[in-house]
Design a protein around this motif. Structure first.
Motif, PDB file in Angstrom:
ATOM      1  N   GLU A 110     -10.172  -4.396   2.418  1.00 27.38           N
ATOM      2  CA  GLU A 110      -9.699  -4.920   1.133  1.00 27.38           C
ATOM      3  C   GLU A 110     -10.022  -6.415   1.038  1.00 27.38           C
ATOM      4  O   GLU A 110     -10.495  -6.895   0.008  1.00 27.38           O
ATOM      5  CB  GLU A 110      -8.174  -4.780   1.075  1.00 27.38           C
ATOM      6  CG  GLU A 110      -7.688  -3.621   0.248  1.00 27.38           C
ATOM      7  CD  GLU A 110      -6.182  -3.738   0.057  1.00 27.38           C
ATOM      8  OE1 GLU A 110      -5.467  -3.031   0.772  1.00 27.38           O
ATOM      9  OE2 GLU A 110      -5.719  -4.533  -0.780  1.00 27.38           O
TER      10      GLU A 110
ATOM     11  N   CYS B  85       0.846  -1.191   0.000  1.00 31.32           N
ATOM     12  CA  CYS B  85       0.000   0.000   0.000  1.00 31.32           C
ATOM     13  C   CYS B  85       0.879   1.236   0.000  1.00 31.32           C
ATOM     14  O   CYS B  85       1.766   1.385   0.846  1.00 31.32           O
ATOM     15  CB  CYS B  85      -0.888   0.017   1.238  1.00 31.32           C
ATOM     16  SG  CYS B  85      -2.270  -1.088   1.046  1.00 31.32           S
TER      17      CYS B  85
ATOM     18  N   CYS C 224      -6.998  -0.599  -3.875  1.00 31.35           N
ATOM     19  CA  CYS C 224      -5.938  -1.592  -3.668  1.00 31.35           C
ATOM     20  C   CYS C 224      -6.418  -2.978  -4.080  1.00 31.35           C
ATOM     21  O   CYS C 224      -5.657  -3.766  -4.636  1.00 31.35           O
ATOM     22  CB  CYS C 224      -5.448  -1.577  -2.229  1.00 31.35           C
ATOM     23  SG  CYS C 224      -4.510  -0.083  -1.866  1.00 31.35           S
TER      24      CYS C 224
ATOM     25  N   HIS D   2      -8.064  -0.767   6.837  1.00 31.09           N
ATOM     26  CA  HIS D   2      -7.882  -0.787   5.382  1.00 31.09           C
ATOM     27  C   HIS D   2      -7.738  -2.222   4.856  1.00 31.09           C
ATOM     28  O   HIS D   2      -8.431  -2.593   3.897  1.00 31.09           O
ATOM     29  CB  HIS D   2      -6.666   0.068   5.024  1.00 31.09           C
ATOM     30  CG  HIS D   2      -6.368   0.161   3.562  1.00 31.09           C
ATOM     31  ND1 HIS D   2      -7.343   0.440   2.630  1.00 31.09           N
ATOM     32  CD2 HIS D   2      -5.216  -0.006   2.863  1.00 31.09           C
ATOM     33  CE1 HIS D   2      -6.781   0.459   1.415  1.00 31.09           C
ATOM     34  NE2 HIS D   2      -5.497   0.175   1.537  1.00 31.09           N
ATOM     35  N   HIS D   3      -6.906  -3.012   5.446  1.00 32.74           N
ATOM     36  CA  HIS D   3      -6.710  -4.367   4.920  1.00 32.74           C
ATOM     37  C   HIS D   3      -7.887  -5.308   5.203  1.00 32.74           C
ATOM     38  O   HIS D   3      -8.266  -6.072   4.302  1.00 32.74           O
ATOM     39  CB  HIS D   3      -5.367  -4.941   5.400  1.00 32.74           C
ATOM     40  CG  HIS D   3      -4.207  -4.266   4.717  1.00 32.74           C
ATOM     41  ND1 HIS D   3      -2.900  -4.417   5.116  1.00 32.74           N
ATOM     42  CD2 HIS D   3      -4.178  -3.414   3.658  1.00 32.74           C
ATOM     43  CE1 HIS D   3      -2.112  -3.693   4.316  1.00 32.74           C
ATOM     44  NE2 HIS D   3      -2.874  -3.063   3.448  1.00 32.74           N
TER      45      HIS D   3
END
Ligand code: AMP
Ligand code: ZN
Length: 485
Positions: free
Chosen positions: A253, A35, A224, A249-250
């Motif tokens: 994702e 990222c 992403c 964020h992950h």
């Protein structure tokens, strides 16, 4: 290179919280996604720690004989001031503050970021921009919308309850959306996040596109997923980022990736889109978290302005394990510089030796085995650095072979020892206003005076330099001729 078989590479997978053997998904290859920065401002050196880590990982994979494809994306749209989809758009906010277009802001800070990467010897990688993938992001949204999303006034939201094991990476309790404040009208679960944010009625944004859900911009997490899938293919080997990305964020994702693939739960790691997720810990200041808004903005350029070679900072990063917190201090940076300088001085003695093809040599076997074991054990750079020092200390050996061993280790560490010199590592603050040529000239004259035993002249030159703030360093163990006092 040694009798010892190369150690098996083992890496810490944040998804399982275990150290696991690395087995490439595509034989002979490694595909890594990192990222990248949100280019609304300069990166601070904490951010740069994330890329030094990712680069060391990439170099290690190559060193293990794998063909590396490594992506660091550029976030030039969609990131709000909070990672959890709240607040203002970072790009538009900075554009308004500087009276420039969001596009100009993005280009400017991307360029600055790439300059810093090069200064830190981060190997060139692909840097796709989010704004070049908006069409693909819309297509992704269309694919997952029916089963996994719902529309509210402000946009299209992803319902995290529609995928198995949401939040496993964060080890989060998601039922009550721990730690998140719900401010978006109509959200079903506090952890739900935007796939598409509609431009509010009556407003225009600098960065906006037409979509089935109205004019607007993609949510930050989507880019992403999309660029990872497009550029590396699912599943790819490793996804990296700073440890803060493990929380929001992950996981987001991963949820998008599961939805896109129609995959099940995360007991099968590759259902997340990648086999391994790796996170570097933070660089912190004594006062706490590093920030871009308060105190002295610790950019790489500031370190350079204060006279430090940027690779002293890479050394500082390598001295700590990437999963440990690292506290920044100027003394720590100076110590890292001194260590680098010692290595460079030892390497300088080998400068004229033609580098031999890497060959087995009993005198280096121990250092090489130690180096390999350390790096293979979840990138143990602190110990690997000591193995490099062991190799530099080996005496009475062919200089060409020694040079080859040092270069071989340095391909992983990326210090560029043979490209550096003592002179380039000298601390030279930008505002010191020194004329280096004049100093060197005075020192040459002083040397000649001393050779002729004209000590009065020699002392006079020393005093003249001292008056300019330059201290002559006779007999310095680190081999310096002078420093700024
Ligand atoms: P950002 O530009 O905020 O998206 O951050 C870029 C990268 O730097 C991300 O991978 C972050 O997780 C990481 N990062 C942010 N702050 C730090 C820090 N203080 N130390 C190490 N990594 C950081
Ligand atoms: Zn990302």
């Amino acid at each position: 290179m040694t009798d010892t078989a190369p150690s098996e590479l083992r890496l810490f997978n944040s998804l399982t919280r275990e150290i696991e053997p690395f087995t490439p998904i595509h034989p002979g290859e490694a595909r890594v996604y990192t990222c990248g920065p949100t280019v609304y401002n300069y990166q601070h050196i904490g951010n740069m720690r994330a890329y030094v880590f990712a680069d060391t990982l990439g170099r290690t994979l190559q060193w293990k004989g794998l063909k590396l494809t490594h992506v660091i994306n550029i976030t030039d749209v969609g990131h709000l001031t909070s990672d959890a989809d709240e607040g203002e758009d970072k790009m538009e906010k900075m554009a308004a503050r500087q009276g420039k277009s969001a596009w100009d802001i993005a280009r400017f800070y991307q360029e600055d970021f790439e300059t810093d990467l090069a200064r830190l010897n981060v190997q060139p990688k692909a840097h796709p921009r989010a704004t070049d993938y908006v069409e693909e992001m819309i297509a992704w949204g269309e694919k997952v919308a029916d089963k996994h999303c719902y529309e509210v006034e402000s946009g299209l939201y992803f319902d995290v309850s529609t995928v198995e094991d949401y939040g496993r990476l964060a080890r989060a309790v998601t039922e009550d959306g721990e730690g998140r404040i719900e401010t978006v009208e109509g959200k079903r679960n506090a952890a739900d996040f935007a796939i598409w944010r509609k431009t509010p009625a009556g407003e225009t944004r600098q960065m906006e596109w037409d979509s089935p859900w109205g004019k607007g911009a993609p949510g930050w997490h989507l880019e992403c997923s999309v660029m990872g899938e497009k550029l590396l293919g699912f599943p790819f080997d490793i996804h990296t980022g700073g440890i803060d990305h493990r929380e929001i964020h992950h996981p987001n994702e991963i949820a998008q990736n599961q939805a896109f693939c129609g995959c099940g739960g995360l007991s099968e790691a590759t259902n997340s889109g990648a086999r391994m997720w790796m996170h570097n810990n933070f660089l912190v200041e004594r006062s706490g978290k590093m920030s871009k808004s308060s105190g002295e903005f610790l950019r790489l350029q500031l370190l350079i302005d204060k006279g430090y070679h940027p690779l002293a900072y890479r050394m500082m990063c390598l001295q700590a394990h990437y999963r440990s917190e690292l506290e920044y201090s100027w003394d720590g940076l100076e110590a890292a510089l001194t260590r680098l300088k010692r290595m460079v001085m030892a390497a300088e003695r080998l400068a004229d030796a033609p580098s031999q093809p890497v060959a087995e040599h009993p005198k280096f076997a121990a250092a090489l085995a130690k180096f390999d074991a350390a790096i293979s054990d979840d990138l143990g750079t602190p110990i690997a650095l000591t193995a490099l020092e062991d190799a530099l200390a080996v005496k009475k050996v062919d200089a060409g072979i020694k040079r080859a061993v040092i270069e071989y280790m340095d391909t992983v560490l990326g210090l560029g020892l043979f490209d550096l010199t003592r002179e380039t590592l000298r601390i030279r603050p930008i505002d010191a206003g020194i004329d280096e040529a004049a100093i060197e000239d005075a020192l040459t004259r002083r040397k000649a005076a001393r050779a002729e035993k004209d000590f009065a002249a020699s002392d006079a030159i020393r005093d003249e330099l001292a008056a300019k703030g330059v201290e002559v360093m006779d007999g310095d163990p680190l081999g310096w001729d002078w420093k700024l006092s």
